[in-house]
Write a protein that holds these residues in place. Structure first.
Motif, PDB file in Angstrom:
ATOM      1  N   LEU A  77       0.692  -1.254   0.031  1.00  0.00           N
ATOM      2  CA  LEU A  77       0.080   0.024   0.054  1.00  0.00           C
ATOM      3  C   LEU A  77       0.977   1.156   0.117  1.00  0.00           C
ATOM      4  N   GLY A  78       1.705   1.112   1.037  1.00  0.00           N
ATOM      5  CA  GLY A  78       2.739   2.522   0.830  1.00  0.00           C
ATOM      6  C   GLY A  78       3.419   2.961  -0.550  1.00  0.00           C
ATOM      7  N   GLU A  79       3.744   1.626  -1.162  1.00  0.00           N
ATOM      8  CA  GLU A  79       4.372   2.043  -2.522  1.00  0.00           C
ATOM      9  C   GLU A  79       3.482   2.489  -3.363  1.00  0.00           C
ATOM     10  N   LEU A  80       1.974   2.182  -3.463  1.00  0.00           N
ATOM     11  CA  LEU A  80       0.939   2.524  -4.325  1.00  0.00           C
ATOM     12  C   LEU A  80       0.554   4.078  -3.921  1.00  0.00           C
ATOM     13  N   LEU A  81       0.637   4.280  -2.609  1.00  0.00           N
ATOM     14  CA  LEU A  81       0.103   5.832  -2.507  1.00  0.00           C
ATOM     15  C   LEU A  81       1.474   6.824  -2.951  1.00  0.00           C
ATOM     16  N   LEU A  82       2.612   6.000  -2.536  1.00  0.00           N
ATOM     17  CA  LEU A  82       3.561   6.862  -3.084  1.00  0.00           C
ATOM     18  C   LEU A  82       3.932   7.155  -4.480  1.00  0.00           C
TER      19      LEU A  82
ATOM     20  N   VAL B 206       0.030  10.440  -3.596  1.00  0.00           N
ATOM     21  CA  VAL B 206      -1.000  10.733  -2.504  1.00  0.00           C
ATOM     22  C   VAL B 206      -0.239  11.222  -1.404  1.00  0.00           C
ATOM     23  N   ILE B 207       0.976  10.381  -1.081  1.00  0.00           N
ATOM     24  CA  ILE B 207       1.868  10.670   0.104  1.00  0.00           C
ATOM     25  C   ILE B 207       3.197  10.985  -0.323  1.00  0.00           C
ATOM     26  N   THR B 208       4.172  11.460   0.578  1.00  0.00           N
ATOM     27  CA  THR B 208       5.472  11.627   0.403  1.00  0.00           C
ATOM     28  C   THR B 208       6.178  10.793   0.998  1.00  0.00           C
ATOM     29  N   GLN B 209       7.707  10.525   0.891  1.00  0.00           N
ATOM     30  CA  GLN B 209       8.471   9.345   1.409  1.00  0.00           C
ATOM     31  C   GLN B 209       8.525   9.693   2.968  1.00  0.00           C
ATOM     32  N   ASP B 210       8.547  11.064   3.337  1.00  0.00           N
ATOM     33  CA  ASP B 210       8.801  11.468   4.773  1.00  0.00           C
ATOM     34  C   ASP B 210       7.267  10.859   5.639  1.00  0.00           C
ATOM     35  N   GLN B 211       6.338  11.054   4.727  1.00  0.00           N
ATOM     36  CA  GLN B 211       4.967  10.747   5.490  1.00  0.00           C
ATOM     37  C   GLN B 211       5.059   9.368   5.523  1.00  0.00           C
ATOM     38  N   LEU B 212       5.401   8.421   4.480  1.00  0.00           N
ATOM     39  CA  LEU B 212       5.673   6.924   4.476  1.00  0.00           C
ATOM     40  C   LEU B 212       6.313   6.292   5.808  1.00  0.00           C
ATOM     41  N   GLU B 213       7.491   6.959   5.921  1.00  0.00           N
ATOM     42  CA  GLU B 213       8.470   6.342   6.958  1.00  0.00           C
ATOM     43  C   GLU B 213       7.891   6.903   8.368  1.00  0.00           C
TER      44      GLU B 213
ATOM     45  N   ASP C 243       5.671   4.862  13.246  1.00  0.00           N
ATOM     46  CA  ASP C 243       4.522   4.670  14.113  1.00  0.00           C
ATOM     47  C   ASP C 243       3.818   3.145  14.230  1.00  0.00           C
ATOM     48  N   GLN C 244       3.536   2.518  13.097  1.00  0.00           N
ATOM     49  CA  GLN C 244       3.186   1.404  13.062  1.00  0.00           C
ATOM     50  C   GLN C 244       4.118   0.336  13.762  1.00  0.00           C
ATOM     51  N   GLU C 245       5.237   0.649  13.695  1.00  0.00           N
ATOM     52  CA  GLU C 245       6.431  -0.290  14.389  1.00  0.00           C
ATOM     53  C   GLU C 245       6.269  -0.269  15.875  1.00  0.00           C
ATOM     54  N   ARG C 246       6.094   0.966  16.311  1.00  0.00           N
ATOM     55  CA  ARG C 246       6.083   1.437  17.679  1.00  0.00           C
ATOM     56  C   ARG C 246       4.841   0.706  18.331  1.00  0.00           C
ATOM     57  N   ARG C 247       3.713   0.445  17.429  1.00  0.00           N
ATOM     58  CA  ARG C 247       2.577  -0.092  18.031  1.00  0.00           C
ATOM     59  C   ARG C 247       2.528  -1.571  17.806  1.00  0.00           C
ATOM     60  N   GLY C 248       3.701  -2.346  17.525  1.00  0.00           N
ATOM     61  CA  GLY C 248       3.924  -3.643  17.536  1.00  0.00           C
ATOM     62  C   GLY C 248       3.240  -4.214  16.350  1.00  0.00           C
TER      63      GLY C 248
ATOM     64  N   LYS D  45      -1.938  -2.417  14.065  1.00  0.00           N
ATOM     65  CA  LYS D  45      -2.743  -1.663  13.084  1.00  0.00           C
ATOM     66  C   LYS D  45      -2.238  -1.803  11.626  1.00  0.00           C
ATOM     67  N   LEU D  46      -2.902  -1.795  10.769  1.00  0.00           N
ATOM     68  CA  LEU D  46      -2.411  -1.954   9.366  1.00  0.00           C
ATOM     69  C   LEU D  46      -1.976  -0.382   8.896  1.00  0.00           C
ATOM     70  N   LEU D  47      -1.228  -0.206   7.852  1.00  0.00           N
ATOM     71  CA  LEU D  47      -0.529   0.674   7.302  1.00  0.00           C
ATOM     72  C   LEU D  47      -1.664   1.755   6.911  1.00  0.00           C
ATOM     73  N   GLY D  48      -2.356   1.360   6.403  1.00  0.00           N
ATOM     74  CA  GLY D  48      -3.594   2.365   5.803  1.00  0.00           C
ATOM     75  C   GLY D  48      -4.080   2.873   7.098  1.00  0.00           C
ATOM     76  N   GLU D  49      -4.591   2.169   8.018  1.00  0.00           N
ATOM     77  CA  GLU D  49      -5.176   2.703   9.366  1.00  0.00           C
ATOM     78  C   GLU D  49      -4.234   3.848   9.897  1.00  0.00           C
ATOM     79  N   VAL D  50      -3.115   3.644   9.911  1.00  0.00           N
ATOM     80  CA  VAL D  50      -1.968   4.463  10.595  1.00  0.00           C
ATOM     81  C   VAL D  50      -2.231   5.708   9.730  1.00  0.00           C
ATOM     82  N   LEU D  51      -1.962   5.429   8.441  1.00  0.00           N
ATOM     83  CA  LEU D  51      -1.970   6.704   7.555  1.00  0.00           C
ATOM     84  C   LEU D  51      -3.203   7.742   7.833  1.00  0.00           C
ATOM     85  N   VAL D  52      -4.318   6.978   7.825  1.00  0.00           N
ATOM     86  CA  VAL D  52      -5.659   7.679   8.201  1.00  0.00           C
ATOM     87  C   VAL D  52      -5.380   8.434   9.516  1.00  0.00           C
ATOM     88  N   GLU D  53      -5.164   7.830  10.474  1.00  0.00           N
ATOM     89  CA  GLU D  53      -5.080   8.507  11.864  1.00  0.00           C
ATOM     90  C   GLU D  53      -4.242   9.683  11.846  1.00  0.00           C
TER      91      GLU D  53
END
Length: 575
Positions: free
Chosen positions: A17-22, A26-33, A38-43, A46-54
């Motif tokens: 998903l990240g590559e698709l949006l990039l 729709v998103i920048t490389q900094d936003q993806l990283e 953030d997703q890694e900190r949450r273990g 949550k899916l990447l899409g949910e994190v991006l929306v939040e």
């Protein structure tokens, strides 16, 4: 299933998903990283899409559109207007809600279904098996699907809302004058005019959703009905704009208001039967720029009286509260802003105290909940029957316990104080931010400080916070700032809880509410300071020495126990 869609999904495999949006900008490389970190900190809970929306980097529509394109599936914005309500029945309701799918329509014996997981081949095959039809899928957001489901499946035994719209002839409505609407008789409802059916549905669904208020509003070219559920407003219906005057008129007729008067506010009552039980509705109208606004307060006696143990009291605080309220005389106050549950707490307490041996009398505006064996009186200020006048009269009625709905002026405050001095227990409410502020509020109203000190037995400040939905409750590791906030009150805390969002809580992560409390039972030192007219900051310092648990501390304790969230506590407790 459509073979080309199936083949496309299989061929796409697991998309990134990240590559698709990039790639689509729709998103920048900094936003993806940032989202990946953030997703890694949450273990990775949550899916990447949910994190991006939040993080507000993308919308749910952008995520779903990108996934749909990768899997070769059409993307659609689903609304109640494009879905055939009769086709909804092609799948069992439980299946629809559990899998967040929506049958839309049949075209040439092919069933088109909106899904929020376009890559789930097993789900699509199961839809074919259960429906017994050839299936074509379109991708849509879970929010759009759930909102449409709420319109088409409001309740297992309620008519489909779109049938109302289909029957409407704008500009020509037949409004039935019926003082008691039996909303449980659905067959009779189906034969009534579209406006009557719509208003009945609106009330019925509000009770089913446990809404406290219904807001019916008109804007420039739109109309909507919003429900207040767990303290937050949610848009539930968007009827045609031309229907708004007829909807307001129908509500006015039911509540005995003047339908020809649209220039001034009006207030009235409606009594309905729903599922064999009475529901009271308080109606308030207000003239607006684009039409009258109506607010309906829903009073369900079944849920209005809650046992004190279930309101949210800590065992220690509940024991102190019961001990204080068993005093032979004095004034006991419950404080908080509008909608903080003060009346619920008092009703629950009076219901518990009620017996054949005690004369409990209340003065209210209005009487919201009827309690057997308690004498309840409603003020009528137009007729001169005010809080003060009613309280003065009640003192000649041999009362043991008095409850005054609200102390709002010096006359009521003075009479309540005199009643307490002459051997009565007086319960009432005030609008103050915390327990100690109630003292200064009484003094500012004109009650002498020494009288406040003589009669005050306890002050309970309270707020309502939303409870975490038990069906999507999940543990998470808080960030350093949140952890420090909680540990300052409860000690070491490595895990907190929140709601992930599911169909049962409409994706909000919360279901129901509970109280957080601050109970002040003044000791001799505090009472002496009150009698001497001490300032508020001095009284608060003395309360801290008394180890008073504040609203914030009580709320954070409940967050640590997994009953609510830290964010919810901080939302209702500024300090």
């Amino acid at each position: 299933m459509n073979l080309s869609a199936s083949a496309a999904i299989s061929a796409a495999g697991k998309v990134q998903l990240g590559e698709l949006l990039l790639d689509s900008g729709v998103i920048t490389q900094d936003q993806l990283e940032q989202a990946l970190d953030d997703q890694e900190r949450r273990g990775r809970k949550k899916l990447l899409g949910e994190v991006l929306v939040e993080l507000n980097f993308v919308t749910q529509e952008q995520v779903m559109e990108a996934l749909a394109g990768a899997y070769g599936v059409p993307f659609a914005r689903v609304t109640p207007r494009i879905a055939d309500p009769r086709v909804t029945e092609s799948l069992p309701r439980e299946f629809i809600e559990n899998h967040c799918v929506l049958p839309l329509f049949y075209v040439e014996e092919v069933l088109t279904v909106a899904v929020s997981e376009p890559a789930n081949l097993f789900l699509i095959e199961e839809i074919e098996r259960v429906s017994g039809a050839r299936v074509q899928i379109v991708a849509s957001t879970a929010n759009d699907i759930r909102a449409t489901l709420q319109a088409h499946l409001p309740s297992a035994n309620v008519f489909v809302i779109d049938d109302i719209y289909d029957d409407v002839e704008l500009g020509d409505f037949s409004i039935v004058d019926q003082q008691m609407a039996d909303l449980g008789n659905l067959e009779q409802m189906a034969g009534q005019s579209p406006v009557v059916k719509l208003v009945n549905f609106m009330i019925y669904q509000a009770v089913q959703d446990r809404a406290s208020d219904i807001h019916v509003e008109a804007h420039d070219h739109s109309s909507r009905a919003r429900y207040r559920i767990d303290g937050r407003l949610v848009t539930k219906l968007t009827p045609p704009h031309q229907m708004h005057p007829a909807i307001v008129s129908r509500i006015k007729i039911m509540s005995n208001l003047d339908i020809s008067e649209r220039r001034i506010p009006q207030d009235g009552d409606i009594h309905v039967m729903i599922d064999g039980r009475p529901i009271d509705l308080r109606v308030s109208t207000m003239p607006g720029k684009y039409g009258e606004k109506v607010v309906i307060r829903v009073i369900d006696n079944r849920s209005a009286i809650v046992p004190l143990k279930k309101i949210g009291f800590d065992e220690t605080v509940l024991e102190q509260w019961r001990e204080a309220t068993n005093a032979p005389n004095g004034v006991i106050l419950v404080t908080g802003p509008t909608g903080s549950g003060k009346s619920t707490t008092l009703y629950s307490l009076l219901s518990e105290m009620s017996s054949e041996e005690v004369n409990i009398s209340t003065v209210e505006n209005p009487v919201e909940v009827s309690i057997p064996t308690i004498n309840q009186f409603q003020v009528n200020e137009k007729a001169g029957f005010t809080f003060a006048g009613a309280l003065r009269a009640l003192l000649r009625q041999d009362p043991d316990v008095l409850m005054v709905g609200e102390i709002r002026d010096v006359e009521t405050a003075t009479i309540a104080t005199q009643a307490a001095l002459t051997g009565h227990v007086v319960f009432s409410t005030l609008h103050t931010n915390d327990s100690m502020s109630a003292v200064t509020r009484l003094v500012n109203m004109g009650v002498e400080p020494y009288l406040v000190a003589a009669v005050l037995r306890a002050v309970l400040a309270q707020r309502l916070v939303r409870k975490i939905c038990p069906h999507c409750k999940e543990a998470y590791e808080p960030d350093d700032r949140t952890r420090a906030t909680v540990e300052e009150v409860v000690g070491e805390c490595d895990t907190l809880y929140r709601g992930g969002g599911c169909s049962r809580c409409f994706g909000r992560g919360y279901a129901g509410r509970l109280g957080i409390f601050e109970l002040l039972v003044p000791d001799e030192i505090i009472l002496e300071a009150i009698g001497k007219g001490a300032e508020l900051h001095t009284l608060r310092a003395l309360a801290q020495e008394l180890n008073l648990r504040t609203l914030r501390e009580d709320g954070l304790q409940k967050a640590a126990l997994g009953l609510t969230t830290v964010e919810e506590v901080l939302r209702v407790c500024a300090t």
